[in-house]
Design a protein around this motif. Structure first.
Motif, PDB file in Angstrom:
ATOM      1  N   LYS A  76       0.809  -1.224   0.000  1.00 16.80           N
ATOM      2  CA  LYS A  76       0.000   0.000   0.000  1.00 16.80           C
ATOM      3  C   LYS A  76       0.843   1.275   0.000  1.00 16.80           C
ATOM      4  O   LYS A  76       0.496   2.271  -0.645  1.00 16.80           O
ATOM      5  CB  LYS A  76      -0.908  -0.014   1.232  1.00 16.80           C
ATOM      6  N   LYS A  77       1.947   1.268   0.754  1.00 15.59           N
ATOM      7  CA  LYS A  77       2.787   2.461   0.846  1.00 15.59           C
ATOM      8  C   LYS A  77       3.295   2.850  -0.547  1.00 15.59           C
ATOM      9  O   LYS A  77       3.280   4.028  -0.932  1.00 15.59           O
ATOM     10  CB  LYS A  77       3.961   2.149   1.787  1.00 15.59           C
ATOM     11  N   THR A  78       3.715   1.848  -1.301  1.00 16.83           N
ATOM     12  CA  THR A  78       4.234   2.092  -2.651  1.00 16.83           C
ATOM     13  C   THR A  78       3.128   2.527  -3.606  1.00 16.83           C
ATOM     14  O   THR A  78       3.321   3.461  -4.398  1.00 16.83           O
ATOM     15  CB  THR A  78       4.947   0.829  -3.171  1.00 16.83           C
ATOM     16  N   ARG A 110       0.585   4.162  -2.938  1.00 13.20           N
ATOM     17  CA  ARG A 110       0.219   5.543  -2.592  1.00 13.20           C
ATOM     18  C   ARG A 110       1.275   6.525  -3.094  1.00 13.20           C
ATOM     19  O   ARG A 110       0.933   7.590  -3.620  1.00 13.20           O
ATOM     20  CB  ARG A 110       0.051   5.638  -1.077  1.00 13.20           C
ATOM     21  N   LEU A 111       2.541   6.155  -2.933  1.00 18.43           N
ATOM     22  CA  LEU A 111       3.616   7.025  -3.430  1.00 18.43           C
ATOM     23  C   LEU A 111       3.493   7.212  -4.942  1.00 18.43           C
ATOM     24  O   LEU A 111       3.644   8.328  -5.453  1.00 18.43           O
ATOM     25  CB  LEU A 111       4.997   6.425  -3.102  1.00 18.43           C
ATOM     26  N   ASP A 121      -6.147  -2.652   4.302  1.00 21.73           N
ATOM     27  CA  ASP A 121      -4.771  -2.377   3.860  1.00 21.73           C
ATOM     28  C   ASP A 121      -4.314  -3.353   2.789  1.00 21.73           C
ATOM     29  O   ASP A 121      -3.328  -3.106   2.094  1.00 21.73           O
ATOM     30  CB  ASP A 121      -3.795  -2.478   5.045  1.00 21.73           C
ATOM     31  N   ASP A 164      -7.768   4.315  -2.248  1.00 23.17           N
ATOM     32  CA  ASP A 164      -7.421   5.722  -2.001  1.00 23.17           C
ATOM     33  C   ASP A 164      -8.293   6.654  -2.838  1.00 23.17           C
ATOM     34  O   ASP A 164      -8.743   7.699  -2.351  1.00 23.17           O
ATOM     35  CB  ASP A 164      -5.937   5.969  -2.310  1.00 23.17           C
TER      36      ASP A 164
END
Lengths: 427, 427
Positions: free
Chosen positions: A84-86, A88-89, A232, A276
């Motif tokens: 998820k972090k990637t 979003r980036l 997530d 998102d």
């Protein structure tokens, strides 16, 4: 929270029609074949497909931990595995690159030639390699309608339905993208009053109005996903037509569930819309009474206000919208579905797909299948050309759409559109 | 027909114990990790695993149309995609290389060091990447036993059972090789007499004695596989334990079939035995009355005489053989299952797996599950250590074996052996 990317006032330097599902607030992910016959991962703004593989090679994702070939693939599976972090980036960076106030790519004609394609120049593919596909049965209205028709109206819901997000396994090999036609299936059916089955083309081919979500690697074998973490592990959603042959289903499905009635084809929209992007459209799901067991209890708004529509378009005819429903009618949420799916330790992988089940609303014009819309064929559905339909006929095209509207912003899934071809002849 | 490779008088220069499942007449295919931590495709003779990747690099497959890296892979899928003609050429060549009268490799100590591993030196892996897994329900004795227990003994079989090889979709992500332990699953069950479910570890964990076959790419979407061609698309078979949680199953399975009761784990034996190897053991399948619909009508002997056995071994105890069954009891053949699966146009891919369903024989000692062996727990099954079992207890190991014997030759599958660990604690 990705508030900036969803800001309603945000504009792209790519002009976007006000009816488009793909403003800069969306930024979905898909896979397409370019005019040069190269397969790549991309996103879409307005009527333009954007080659993320090329953007990455040109350095536009510098600073984000991505392998060089992450977008030069024929599926999103590896990118989804990045987590998820990637996601979003990358989505945030795309939002910056295409912001009307950012001139870097906007003023670089050479790069734009490499990166941008009109939608007419590309051919959308299946966005993920789907390892396992599960279909749920999570609309109370749909389950009640089916129970009323086939069993007892007073006890339409099965005893387990209010306790379990009922689901079953489907077949991955026959999931196809929008635009791929489908043959009417052949199979065994039991004619009314007969004691032995006959063989031939199904007479009761139906659509099912569904959405589906795509997961990332979520757990190891034996470990469940707690409900507060479930979202997530959801990359995003598509609109999904779970083609069904009602007469084949009726004869085959007891006691082990639907099989050939469902696995001849399942059609999905090609752009995966991320959670998102859907964030501004969160809404409450229906009150659950009785309260589910603790492992299924969730906090906060876990549903989304997604308008869903179905058109039938006869050969050489105009479309008729036969149903208008909404994802928010779903009784069980995606988080509950995913947590339930893993409570026994079942392993979930990147690219797995989980369907909602037919999403019917409370009124007859919001039912999500012809079975319900025509109430088992007793109430034929009128079309714009004067014809009627009890079920889907040969050469009809069925088109499902999904979109959200709020604060003047519309984001959506585009469509999943599939033509039903006549049955093949069995030698 | 591959008569030469199956010749009972044939011997290998690798010595093979008379009780071994792996004489030179077998030549199964599998995937293993070598002592050097390299993953490769291999075969087995006696107690030796043979590295086919290394054999190929050393030129032993010259003249057979194979890509250089066909055996240097972590799954058999690409090799299986090459089709029956290629499988047969490779199996014939292996049979030649290891024939006692062939000195080429036999006398080349350097090559033997590279190619041969004792079974203790390797770690068997899942042999295929399974895209889709289907489980059938094709033993009449099993379906009758279940129908007798849960419904009406006079109408034990469902009306469709004698017309359809009933099947349903399972989950691929939780198929594991022999040796991988399994946790007792948690889940919802409905206690006797209760109206609402409870959550906790399943109390009724069971094995199911099955075989499964692995397919090659067989058709395009929309096209069925005619029954007379079906066996050409079956690469081989494994022995298969379809772990089941009976109490979870009972509460969840109506109306869409088993789900979490089955998808916590499914264990397979690691060596795929080809249909060519099984050829000498062909036998008639049960007479089918009523005659199936024309698309399911087959000619010739389409079953195989495969002895099947189940052992239960308690922690620190000795094994007890609790069931002896045979594949030949299957009412529906693999060819009928595969043809039925595609009659609606469903696409089958290389590496797909199709389970037989529990294979019960006609006598109580040949039943293929604890549900039947203990008749729903009413007849506890005695073990060698004096204990009894109604279902499988924590730390029991369940071992399934399959083997054929004829003309003094025994070929087999080895075993699929799995320990049941206690349930994980849900926070």
């Amino acid at each position: 929270m990705p508030i900036k990317t969803n800001d309603p006032s945000k504009k792209s330097w790519i002009s976007v029609d006000s009816n488009s599902d793909f403003p800069i607030q969306n930024i979905p992910f898909g896979v397409f074949l370019t005019r040069d016959d190269i397969i790549t991962i991309g996103t879409r703004i307005g009527n333009y497909a954007i080659d993320l593989g090329a953007l990455h090679q040109l350095g536009y994702f510098d600073g984000i931990p991505l392998t060089d070939d992450i977008f030069l693939q024929d599926s999103l599976n590896d990118f989804i595995s990045d987590g998820k972090k990637t996601w979003r980036l990358v989505r945030n960076r795309i939002s910056e690159i295409f912001d009307i106030n950012n001139s870097a790519l906007q003023n670089n004609e050479e790069h734009k030639k490499i990166v941008l394609f009109t939608m007419e120049e590309v051919e959308m593919q299946l966005p993920v390699l789907i390892g396992d596909y599960t279909d749920f049965y999570s609309s109370k209205e749909h389950a009640t309608n089916v129970g009323t028709m086939f069993r007892d109206p007073a006890n339409a819901l099965m005893p387990n339905w209010l306790h379990i997000p009922v689901g079953y396994h489907g077949r991955s090999s026959t999931i196809i993208p929008s635009g791929t036609p489908v043959h009417r299936p052949n199979g065994q059916t039991l004619p009314k009053g007969a004691e032995t089955p006959v063989f031939g083309p199904s007479r009761l081919v139906d659509f099912e109005l569904e959405t589906a979500f795509i997961t990332t690697d979520a757990n190891v074998l034996g470990e469940p996903i707690p409900i507060e973490e479930a979202e997530d592990y959801i990359f995003g959603m598509v609109v999904f037509n779970d083609w069904s042959a009602r007469d084949i289903q009726k004869w085959e499905y007891v006691p082990l569930g639907p099989f050939l009635a469902k696995n001849f084809a399942s059609s999905i929209s090609p752009w995966i819309v991320t959670l998102d992007a859907l964030e501004p459209y969160r809404t409450e799901s229906p009150v659950q009474e009785p309260t589910p067991l603790p492992y299924l209890q969730q906090k906060g708004s876990k549903s989304f206000d997604i308008n869903l529509e179905v058109d039938i378009t006869p050969e050489n005819g105009e479309p008729t919208t036969v149903s208008k429903s909404n994802f928010k009618y779903m009784y069980w949420t995606m988080a509950q579905q995913l947590t339930h799916h893993t409570i026994n330790g079942c392993k979930v992988n990147s690219g797995d797909m989980m369907g909602s089940g037919t999403i019917s609303g409370p009124t007859p014009d919001s039912y999500g299948s012809m079975l319900e819309l025509s109430w088992q064929g007793t109430k034929p559905v009128p079309l714009a050309n004067g014809e009627t339909r009890k079920f889907i006929e040969d050469n009809d095209t069925v088109t499902l759409r999904g979109f959200c509207i709020k604060d003047g912003v519309r984001i959506g899934f585009g469509e999943v559109s599939t033509k039903l071809l006549p049955a093949v002849t069995i030698k």
